[in-house]
Every structure is written in structure tokens, then in C-alpha cells.
Design a protein around this motif. Structure first.
Motif, PDB file in Angstrom:
ATOM      1  N   GLY A 122       0.896  -1.126   0.103  1.00 13.30           N
ATOM      2  CA  GLY A 122       0.140  -0.063  -0.266  1.00 13.30           C
ATOM      3  C   GLY A 122       0.754   1.053   0.178  1.00 13.30           C
ATOM      4  N   PRO A 123       0.122   2.583   0.353  1.00  7.50           N
ATOM      5  CA  PRO A 123       0.890   3.649   0.317  1.00  7.50           C
ATOM      6  C   PRO A 123       2.130   3.592   1.187  1.00  7.50           C
ATOM      7  CG  PRO A 123      -1.419   3.963   0.457  1.00  7.50           C
ATOM      8  CD  PRO A 123      -1.094   2.636   0.657  1.00  7.50           C
ATOM      9  N   GLY A 124       3.303   4.157   0.728  1.00  5.02           N
ATOM     10  CA  GLY A 124       4.538   4.075   1.593  1.00  5.02           C
ATOM     11  C   GLY A 124       5.138   2.872   1.578  1.00  5.02           C
ATOM     12  N   GLY A 125       4.680   1.780   1.059  1.00  2.00           N
ATOM     13  CA  GLY A 125       4.904   0.187   1.120  1.00  2.00           C
ATOM     14  C   GLY A 125       4.364  -0.372   2.285  1.00  2.00           C
ATOM     15  N   GLU A 126       3.519   0.270   3.107  1.00  2.00           N
ATOM     16  CA  GLU A 126       3.043  -0.477   4.005  1.00  2.00           C
ATOM     17  C   GLU A 126       1.527  -1.095   3.609  1.00  2.00           C
ATOM     18  OE1 GLU A 126       4.368  -1.203   6.906  1.00  2.00           O
ATOM     19  OE2 GLU A 126       6.238   0.047   6.185  1.00  2.00           O
ATOM     20  N   PRO A 127       1.263  -2.203   4.302  1.00  2.00           N
ATOM     21  CA  PRO A 127      -0.012  -2.914   3.850  1.00  2.00           C
ATOM     22  C   PRO A 127      -1.372  -1.837   4.231  1.00  2.00           C
ATOM     23  CG  PRO A 127       1.211  -4.318   5.090  1.00  2.00           C
ATOM     24  CD  PRO A 127       1.904  -3.029   5.100  1.00  2.00           C
ATOM     25  N   LYS A 135     -11.624   2.681  -6.908  1.00  2.00           N
ATOM     26  CA  LYS A 135     -10.668   4.011  -7.236  1.00  2.00           C
ATOM     27  C   LYS A 135      -9.533   3.822  -6.596  1.00  2.00           C
ATOM     28  CE  LYS A 135     -11.434   8.713  -6.677  1.00  2.00           C
ATOM     29  NZ  LYS A 135     -12.525   9.951  -6.392  1.00  2.00           N
ATOM     30  N   TYR A 136      -9.165   3.078  -5.397  1.00  2.00           N
ATOM     31  CA  TYR A 136      -7.933   2.973  -5.133  1.00  2.00           C
ATOM     32  C   TYR A 136      -6.861   2.191  -6.227  1.00  2.00           C
ATOM     33  CZ  TYR A 136      -3.883   0.942  -2.490  1.00  2.00           C
ATOM     34  OH  TYR A 136      -2.636   0.089  -2.178  1.00  2.00           O
ATOM     35  N   LEU A 137      -7.484   1.121  -6.563  1.00  2.00           N
ATOM     36  CA  LEU A 137      -6.539   0.372  -7.594  1.00  2.00           C
ATOM     37  C   LEU A 137      -6.587   0.926  -9.064  1.00  2.00           C
ATOM     38  CD1 LEU A 137      -8.472  -3.028  -7.289  1.00  2.00           C
ATOM     39  CD2 LEU A 137      -6.250  -2.602  -6.481  1.00  2.00           C
ATOM     40  N   ALA A 138      -7.426   1.892  -9.200  1.00  2.00           N
ATOM     41  CA  ALA A 138      -7.326   2.735 -10.653  1.00  2.00           C
ATOM     42  C   ALA A 138      -6.416   3.595 -10.228  1.00  2.00           C
ATOM     43  CB  ALA A 138      -8.500   3.263 -10.859  1.00  2.00           C
ATOM     44  N   GLN A 139      -6.291   4.356  -9.355  1.00  2.00           N
ATOM     45  CA  GLN A 139      -5.167   5.372  -9.099  1.00  2.00           C
ATOM     46  C   GLN A 139      -3.949   4.924  -8.645  1.00  2.00           C
ATOM     47  OE1 GLN A 139      -7.440   7.655  -6.027  1.00  2.00           O
ATOM     48  NE2 GLN A 139      -7.881   9.237  -7.393  1.00  2.00           N
ATOM     49  N   LYS A 140      -3.858   3.663  -8.076  1.00  2.00           N
ATOM     50  CA  LYS A 140      -2.355   3.335  -7.744  1.00  2.00           C
ATOM     51  C   LYS A 140      -1.701   2.699  -9.127  1.00  2.00           C
ATOM     52  CE  LYS A 140      -0.006  -0.438  -5.760  1.00  2.00           C
ATOM     53  NZ  LYS A 140       0.050  -1.679  -4.340  1.00  2.00           N
TER      54      LYS A 140
END
Length: 240
Positions: free
Chosen positions: A66-71, A82-87
Motif C-alpha cells: 500500500g501507500p508508503g510500502g505498508e499494507p 478507485k484505489y486500484l485505478a489510481q494506484k
């Protein structure tokens, strides 16, 4: 472009909301691992699942990168899309005006199209007491919403676009599997030709077909019309 080295954990049951996530991940080509949540048997109320999805609903994901390499754990299908699309930078535009268009139709689905069709299913197909007013109420609203979708697709076609909000996006993915139940929702597809063409075309996409083919074991089968134990788990729940 972001790459994924560790698979995303997907907490899943093959409902329209659950399939949104597998459709998205198949479209992205991102590795994932399915964790079956047998909603007819009450798996969604187990503490380990509630730690991920406090609303005791599927789908949910845990992204170990996840963000910052953290789960990060997420619930709510629209938020996950939306999270997956933006990532991964796909199926969601970068221009703010175009983003707003996609958001409109994503939220139209999660706030209206899905819930109203779900009530249609409940009162027309599953409720032990058939209430004519409730059935008509939700069948009529379902018909109205299909009309909204059909008109939008017509406008898009006239503007030179093939999808709900411009290019293929998370809005289309969110809407698709709910719309696959049009027959049992009492919809005559001939009334909505622009929707009919869009539905066939999207279901023919290889990633969508792969996601639609995902099956769980025998325990994953659910017939809400006859399974009284499952009905007692899923219907008329109050706060725990």
C-alpha cells in the motif's frame, strides 16, 4: 507504471459487488489471492474479517504494498476500484474534469443502481411475504435506472465514445455485473438497445470473461430463494 510484486488479498463472494474487484484486477493483470467469505454461512461476522471490513460486507482487500510500502485494508467496492485505478494509473483519467465524470457514474452505481436493484431482487425473488407495492416500487425504479443508463450510453455514442463516462473506466466495471441480472430484474432488454450493445461488448472482454469464470467451492453456492439458514444470516440483521 506501478508494478505489484506481492499478490493482493481479495475477500470475496461471487456477488456483483464481489465481481467488481476481480474484474478490475483481471483488467489490470495484477496478481491476487482469493479468500472465500461464505456470506450464507456467516463468515462476514467473524472477528478476523471484521478487522478488515467493519461493515461486515464483501468485498474487501488487503494490499501488502500500500501507500508508503505498508499494507492497507479497504472495504466498499467503489473505494476499492478507485484505489486500484489510481494506484496503477489505469481506467481512471488524470484530467480533473474527466475524473469528475467517472466519479458521477461510479457513485451513481454504488448509491443507486446497485442498492435499488438489490431491493428489487429481495422483494421480487426472496422475501417470504410478497408485497405488491414493494415489488412494483423497486421494479419501477429499476426500469427508470436502466433508462438513465441507456440514455447516457446513447449520448456518449453520439459524442464518439463507447463507454459510460468517456473511455473505458471503473464506472463501466462497477455497473456491469449488476446489469447482468437484467432478466430477473424484470427488464426487457429490447427497450434499452444502447445498454444491450454495451453489456454484450463488455462481457466479451477477455479479462471480464476470466473474472466471471471465477468459482468457489460447493460451500460457495447460495440459493437465497430456498436456503432458510442463509436467509436468517443475510436478512433483517440488527447491530451486533
Amino acid at each position: 507504471m506501478t508494478t505489484q510484486t506481492k499478490p493482493i488479498d481479495v475477500y470475496f463472494f461471487p456477488t456483483p459487488n464481489g465481481k467488481k474487484v476481480t474484474m478490475m484486477l483481471e483488467e489490470l493483470g495484477v496478481p491476487y489471492v482469493l479468500h472465500a467469505v461464505h456470506i450464507g454461512k456467516g463468515d462476514q461476522f467473524k472477528p478476523e474479517f471484521l478487522a478488515i471490513s467493519p461493515n461486515n460486507k464483501i468485498p474487501a482487500i488487503v494490499d501488502p504494498e500500500g501507500p508508503g510500502g505498508e499494507p492497507i485494508a479497504l472495504f466498499e467496492s467503489g473505494a476499492i476500484l478507485k484505489y486500484l485505478a489510481q494506484k496503477f494509473g489505469r481506467f481512471y483519467p488524470t484530467d480533473p474534469r474527466e475524473q469528475a465524470k467517472v466519479d458521477e457514474w461510479l457513485f451513481w452505481q454504488v448509491g443507486g443502481f446497485g442498492p435499488m436493484l438489490g431491493q428489487n431482487h429481495h422483494f421480487a425473488l426472496y422475501a417470504p411475504e410478497k408485497i405488491p407495492y414493494a415489488i412494483k416500487r423497486y421494479r419501477d425504479e429499476t426500469h427508470r435506472l436502466y433508462g438513465v443508463l441507456d440514455k447516457q450510453l446513447k449520448r456518449q455514442k453520439e459524442a464518439g465514445f463507447d463507454y459510460v463516462a468517456g473511455d473505458y473506466s471503473i464506472a463501466d466495471i462497477a455497473i456491469l455485473d449488476w446489469s447482468n441480472g437484467y432478466e430477473r430484474q424484470g427488464i426487457d432488454i429490447a427497450e434499452f438497445p444502447h445498454f444491450a450493445e454495451w453489456n454484450v461488448r463488455l462481457n466479451a472482454r477477455e479479462p471480464i470473461a476470466r473474472a466471471s469464470a471465477v468459482k468457489l467451492d460447493e460451500a460457495g453456492k447460495l440459493d437465497l430463494g430456498t436456503d432458510k439458514d442463509a436467509q436468517s444470516v443475510l436478512f433483517n440483521q440488527r447491530s451486533l
